[in-house]
Design an enzyme around this catalytic site. Sequence first.
Site, mmCIF file in Angstrom:
data_model
loop_
_atom_site.group_PDB
_atom_site.id
_atom_site.type_symbol
_atom_site.label_atom_id
_atom_site.label_comp_id
_atom_site.label_asym_id
_atom_site.label_seq_id
_atom_site.Cartn_x
_atom_site.Cartn_y
_atom_site.Cartn_z
ATOM 1 C CB CYS A 65 -0.926 0.022 1.220
ATOM 2 S SG CYS A 65 -1.961 -1.432 1.384
ATOM 3 C CG HIS A 96 -6.213 1.634 -0.513
ATOM 4 N ND1 HIS A 96 -5.028 2.225 -0.904
ATOM 5 C CD2 HIS A 96 -5.876 0.664 0.391
ATOM 6 C CE1 HIS A 96 -4.027 1.630 -0.283
ATOM 7 N NE2 HIS A 96 -4.512 0.684 0.505
ATOM 8 C CB CYS A 136 -1.769 0.536 7.925
ATOM 9 S SG CYS A 136 -3.286 0.249 6.976
ATOM 10 N N GLY A 194 0.614 -3.573 4.300
ATOM 11 C CA GLY A 194 0.460 -5.010 4.445
ATOM 12 C C GLY A 194 1.701 -5.685 5.010
#
Length: 434
Positions: free
Chosen positions: A109, A362, A393, A395
């Site tokens: 991300c 996202h 955040c 992964g």
Amino acid sequence: MSGQPSGAKPSIGGNRTIREVVFVDGVRTPFGRAGEKGIYAGTRADDLVVKCIRELMRRNPSLPAERIDEVAIAATTQTGDQGLTIGRTAALLAGLPRTVPGFAIDRMCAGAMTAVTTTASGIGFGAYDVVIAGGVEHMGNHPMGAGSDPNPRFMSERIVDPAALNMGSTAENLHDRFPAITRDRTDAFAVASQDKLAAAYARGQIQPDLVPVATMKPGRGWTVNSLDEPPRPGTSLEDLAALKTPFRAHGRVTAGNAAGLNDGATAALLASADAAEELGLPVKMRLVSYAFAGVEPEVMGIGPVPATEKALRNAGLGIGDIGLFEINEAFAVQVLSFLDHFGIADDDPRVNRYGGAIAVGHPLASSGVRLMNQLARQFEEDHSVRFGMTTMCVGLGMGATVIWENPHHAGYGTSFEPAAATGTATTTETGAAA
């Protein structure tokens, strides 16, 4: 030089100074819903990146293409139309000179955010003057985790909990860890995200940084897509309360209080402050500090907390010095855990003024630059804010945070005295910016 034997020569580059890095401009495609019915079904991921690069060049005509020193493009799934060293291939497809190099990068991300910080470090070191950094994720062409082959040792040696490989499960784990973050709270936060995005659209605050993308569908012909597809304006608490919890029976995470599966691309133009002045490029933000941190993969959503603490420490700032927050809304519980940790209210007006990923989408590796685009526009609107933050955040248990300074603030370019825990930041007219 001190510390060297008599007669020793100074090291090469020993007098090098770190240069200031500025955010010049950022754009993105409208975000689409992944899948056959999404606006980008049948569209290549690399073509979305090309649109962004070309738009950056169009918007900044004083920048000669040959002055671009690097193109860094992130993708989480680096195969097919997101493979083949996409930073280089996208640069060639966009018509940049063949002398412009490029590379691909992956931090899930935080891919685009890492593309920015990596190339920014090169600017600071003096390796680059001007770069393009961004990210793309076509989750319709590349479903999350497709083609991946996790090492069996992850499970056999219990290196991570099985839940760590399912992002929705990690969000449920975060609810377990922080029982005060109820489903009602997350649903309320999600409704607010939708409402804030709709209001930002109504005020024309989102559209200026969107790149229209023409797509062709069999039987429907060409369509010019100029708006985000995921938003659901008018979503109510009653609507969200009726949704199922797919990751756990009687759980708290739903499709309504989490970001969806999306397609989209982003790109940003960064430069040294000197190069920006030389080339007549605008300065929308100045990079202050950045940090990445690891956490337990099973609760990856807490990652922004230690990353932010580290970035603040590196900058010599406190959380009270941050006047605007752009927090990626992978899951509402993840944002709320961050806010609770730092004593920030759920509805604090400094947080995600234009809404967030729950509403807008996202597309994994692209999202970091979307956060930066929105922060830069808020800086332009609100000169009272000196420092802002983009954080997310990541992964497998990570967090990423970048702190920026507003060039429109009266104290820009002056020294800075951090606020006390509940105090107010002050500036003086001597010294360099913090």
